[in-house]
Motif scaffolding. Structure first.
Motif, PDB file in Angstrom:
ATOM      1  N   ASP A  98      42.018 107.173 104.872  1.00 12.83           N
ATOM      2  CA  ASP A  98      40.606 107.382 105.578  1.00 12.83           C
ATOM      3  C   ASP A  98      40.024 108.349 106.347  1.00 12.83           C
ATOM      4  OD1 ASP A  98      37.829 106.864 106.316  1.00 12.83           O
ATOM      5  OD2 ASP A  98      38.000 105.284 107.473  1.00 12.83           O
ATOM      6  N   PRO A  99      40.704 109.789 104.797  1.00 16.01           N
ATOM      7  CA  PRO A  99      40.044 110.939 105.636  1.00 16.01           C
ATOM      8  C   PRO A  99      39.156 111.561 106.435  1.00 16.01           C
ATOM      9  CG  PRO A  99      40.491 110.678 103.188  1.00 16.01           C
ATOM     10  CD  PRO A  99      40.579 109.154 103.190  1.00 16.01           C
ATOM     11  N   GLY A 100      37.748 110.484 105.617  1.00 17.23           N
ATOM     12  CA  GLY A 100      37.014 110.679 107.143  1.00 17.23           C
ATOM     13  C   GLY A 100      36.866 110.910 108.336  1.00 17.23           C
ATOM     14  N   ALA A 101      37.950 110.016 108.188  1.00 17.10           N
ATOM     15  CA  ALA A 101      38.011 108.915 109.770  1.00 17.10           C
ATOM     16  C   ALA A 101      39.001 109.647 110.716  1.00 17.10           C
ATOM     17  CB  ALA A 101      38.486 108.018 109.784  1.00 17.10           C
ATOM     18  N   THR A 102      39.548 110.466 109.356  1.00 10.92           N
ATOM     19  CA  THR A 102      40.949 111.362 110.286  1.00 10.92           C
ATOM     20  C   THR A 102      40.247 112.562 110.998  1.00 10.92           C
ATOM     21  OG1 THR A 102      42.439 110.758 108.601  1.00 10.92           O
ATOM     22  CG2 THR A 102      43.039 112.304 110.059  1.00 10.92           C
ATOM     23  N   LEU A 103      39.422 113.431 110.018  1.00 10.24           N
ATOM     24  CA  LEU A 103      38.504 114.294 110.656  1.00 10.24           C
ATOM     25  C   LEU A 103      38.022 114.346 111.698  1.00 10.24           C
ATOM     26  CD1 LEU A 103      37.304 115.050 106.413  1.00 10.24           C
ATOM     27  CD2 LEU A 103      38.861 116.494 108.218  1.00 10.24           C
ATOM     28  N   PRO A 134      24.520 118.909 109.783  1.00 11.63           N
ATOM     29  CA  PRO A 134      25.253 117.850 110.437  1.00 11.63           C
ATOM     30  C   PRO A 134      25.511 116.836 109.266  1.00 11.63           C
ATOM     31  CG  PRO A 134      23.366 118.349 111.752  1.00 11.63           C
ATOM     32  CD  PRO A 134      23.361 119.716 110.353  1.00 11.63           C
ATOM     33  N   SER A 135      24.022 116.653 108.495  1.00  3.90           N
ATOM     34  CA  SER A 135      24.227 115.615 107.681  1.00  3.90           C
ATOM     35  C   SER A 135      25.429 115.642 107.126  1.00  3.90           C
ATOM     36  CB  SER A 135      22.954 115.551 107.165  1.00  3.90           C
ATOM     37  OG  SER A 135      22.554 116.431 106.046  1.00  3.90           O
ATOM     38  N   VAL A 136      26.097 116.411 106.029  1.00  2.00           N
ATOM     39  CA  VAL A 136      26.964 116.765 105.291  1.00  2.00           C
ATOM     40  C   VAL A 136      28.570 116.230 106.292  1.00  2.00           C
ATOM     41  CG1 VAL A 136      28.700 118.756 104.197  1.00  2.00           C
ATOM     42  CG2 VAL A 136      25.834 118.911 104.473  1.00  2.00           C
ATOM     43  N   ILE A 137      28.577 116.142 107.517  1.00  2.00           N
ATOM     44  CA  ILE A 137      29.834 116.776 108.375  1.00  2.00           C
ATOM     45  C   ILE A 137      29.595 114.943 108.534  1.00  2.00           C
ATOM     46  CG2 ILE A 137      30.848 116.582 110.323  1.00  2.00           C
ATOM     47  CD1 ILE A 137      30.235 119.462 110.246  1.00  2.00           C
ATOM     48  N   SER A 138      28.034 114.212 108.799  1.00  2.00           N
ATOM     49  CA  SER A 138      28.221 112.766 108.974  1.00  2.00           C
ATOM     50  C   SER A 138      28.488 112.510 107.942  1.00  2.00           C
ATOM     51  CB  SER A 138      26.910 112.489 109.943  1.00  2.00           C
ATOM     52  OG  SER A 138      27.047 111.398 109.692  1.00  2.00           O
ATOM     53  N   TYR A 150      30.785 113.208 105.185  1.00  2.00           N
ATOM     54  CA  TYR A 150      31.929 112.779 104.567  1.00  2.00           C
ATOM     55  C   TYR A 150      33.145 112.224 105.748  1.00  2.00           C
ATOM     56  CZ  TYR A 150      32.235 117.385 101.158  1.00  2.00           C
ATOM     57  OH  TYR A 150      31.730 118.086 100.433  1.00  2.00           O
ATOM     58  N   GLU A 151      32.890 111.812 106.836  1.00  2.00           N
ATOM     59  CA  GLU A 151      33.343 111.123 108.468  1.00  2.00           C
ATOM     60  C   GLU A 151      33.327 109.669 108.052  1.00  2.00           C
ATOM     61  OE1 GLU A 151      32.980 114.575 112.357  1.00  2.00           O
ATOM     62  OE2 GLU A 151      32.134 112.680 111.788  1.00  2.00           O
ATOM     63  N   SER A 152      31.828 109.765 107.738  1.00  2.00           N
ATOM     64  CA  SER A 152      31.927 108.219 107.118  1.00  2.00           C
ATOM     65  C   SER A 152      32.008 106.866 106.207  1.00  2.00           C
ATOM     66  CB  SER A 152      30.153 107.708 107.811  1.00  2.00           C
ATOM     67  OG  SER A 152      29.328 108.798 106.856  1.00  2.00           O
ATOM     68  N   GLY A 153      32.719 108.388 105.144  1.00  2.00           N
ATOM     69  CA  GLY A 153      32.927 108.238 103.597  1.00  2.00           C
ATOM     70  C   GLY A 153      31.583 108.397 103.039  1.00  2.00           C
ATOM     71  N   ARG A 154      30.346 108.835 103.636  1.00  2.00           N
ATOM     72  CA  ARG A 154      28.979 108.208 102.335  1.00  2.00           C
ATOM     73  C   ARG A 154      29.799 109.525 100.966  1.00  2.00           C
ATOM     74  NH1 ARG A 154      26.164 107.754 107.385  1.00  2.00           N
ATOM     75  NH2 ARG A 154      26.169 109.416 107.718  1.00  2.00           N
ATOM     76  N   ARG A 155      30.217 110.595 101.411  1.00  2.00           N
ATOM     77  CA  ARG A 155      30.317 111.791 100.551  1.00  2.00           C
ATOM     78  C   ARG A 155      32.262 111.532 100.342  1.00  2.00           C
ATOM     79  NH1 ARG A 155      28.286 118.071 100.077  1.00  2.00           N
ATOM     80  NH2 ARG A 155      25.747 116.964 101.380  1.00  2.00           N
ATOM     81  N   ASP A 156      31.999 111.411  98.639  1.00  2.00           N
ATOM     82  CA  ASP A 156      33.174 111.379  98.139  1.00  2.00           C
ATOM     83  C   ASP A 156      34.477 112.384  98.893  1.00  2.00           C
ATOM     84  OD1 ASP A 156      32.580 109.954  95.939  1.00  2.00           O
ATOM     85  OD2 ASP A 156      32.760 111.347  94.842  1.00  2.00           O
TER      86      ASP A 156
END
Length: 235
Positions: A22-27, A49-53, A55-61
């Motif tokens: 889970d790369p987003g969770a690790t970030l 901020p939505s971009v980082i959110s 990625y961290e939540s997994g909404r982006r690849d």
């Protein structure tokens, strides 16, 4: 800031993200560990901020190496601008040869801190008082990882070959294993704090061993993030 230390830490962070399920969770783990809000990191690297959110939540690849590098460099840049405290903390762990899943945190204080103040910072309850009333630093250890993966020499190295500190063991159910393991380490720390249980759940012989080896023993059941934040608030 020594660039070699930063490069070593950046490589470790990037490797953890790349290998994570889970790369987003690790970030997110690294960002919260460095205490950098999404908005501040986003502003630093020039994204919303939505971009980082996302990625961290997994909404982006899964983020590619380019975005991972930008995020990690951003975290390290912000920390350096603040004085580099988190980089120094992780550098101490890296220099000792331990992984972050064994050592959650390792820090030296600017002056001795009373054990009661340490307890207050992390909501700990003392079970018995040892002969020393203060510590000059702390080491937060995943007890299962340490006991199963480290030799006695490595275990001793964990707290800097100094008695004047607090050892905080996480992932504890009764406290038997870390306290028995401490018996092979000499000298012992000034204080031992068992995290994840209350006083009613502590191994029945725990206080006896603490008195024999003359260290203070306490327990706390706060969330791990709250525990680490409390310890990092100490001078």
């Amino acid at each position: 800031m020594v660039r070699g230390t930063r490069a070593q830490l950046a490589e470790k962070m990037a490797g953890e993200v790349a290998l994570s399920d889970d790369p987003g969770a690790t970030l997110r783990k690294w960002r919260t560990d460095f205490e950098v809000p999404q908005t501040e990191l986003a502003d630093h690297i020039g994204v919303s901020p939505s971009v980082i959110s996302d990625y961290e939540s997994g909404r982006r690849d899964n983020p590619g190496i380019g975005i991972v590098r930008r995020l990690i460099d951003g975290l390290l840049d912000v920390d350096e601008q603040r004085g580099g405290e988190h980089i120094r903390q992780h550098a101490r762990v890296l220099s000792a040869g331990f992984d972050s899943d064994v050592v959650h945190d390792l820090r030296e204080y600017s002056a001795n801190v009373g054990v009661d103040r340490v307890y207050e910072a992390i909501g700990a309850e003392e079970l018995t008082r040892g002969g020393q009333d203060s510590v000059a630093g702390h080491t937060v250890i995943n007890s299962i990882a340490a006991i199963t993966r480290l030799s006695s020499d490595e275990f001793y190295q964990l707290y800097g070959q100094s008695t004047n500190r607090a050892l905080v063991f996480t992932n504890v159910t009764r406290g038997e294993s870390p306290l028995v393991a401490l018996r092979v380490v000499s000298p012992t720390p000034n204080a031992v704090i068992l995290h994840g249980l209350d006083s009613d759940s502590v191994w029945e012989h725990a206080e006896d061993l603490a008195r024999i080896d003359d260290f203070s023993l306490a327990v706390t059941n706060v969330d791990l993030d709250e525990l680490l934040a409390g310890l990092r608030s100490l001078p």
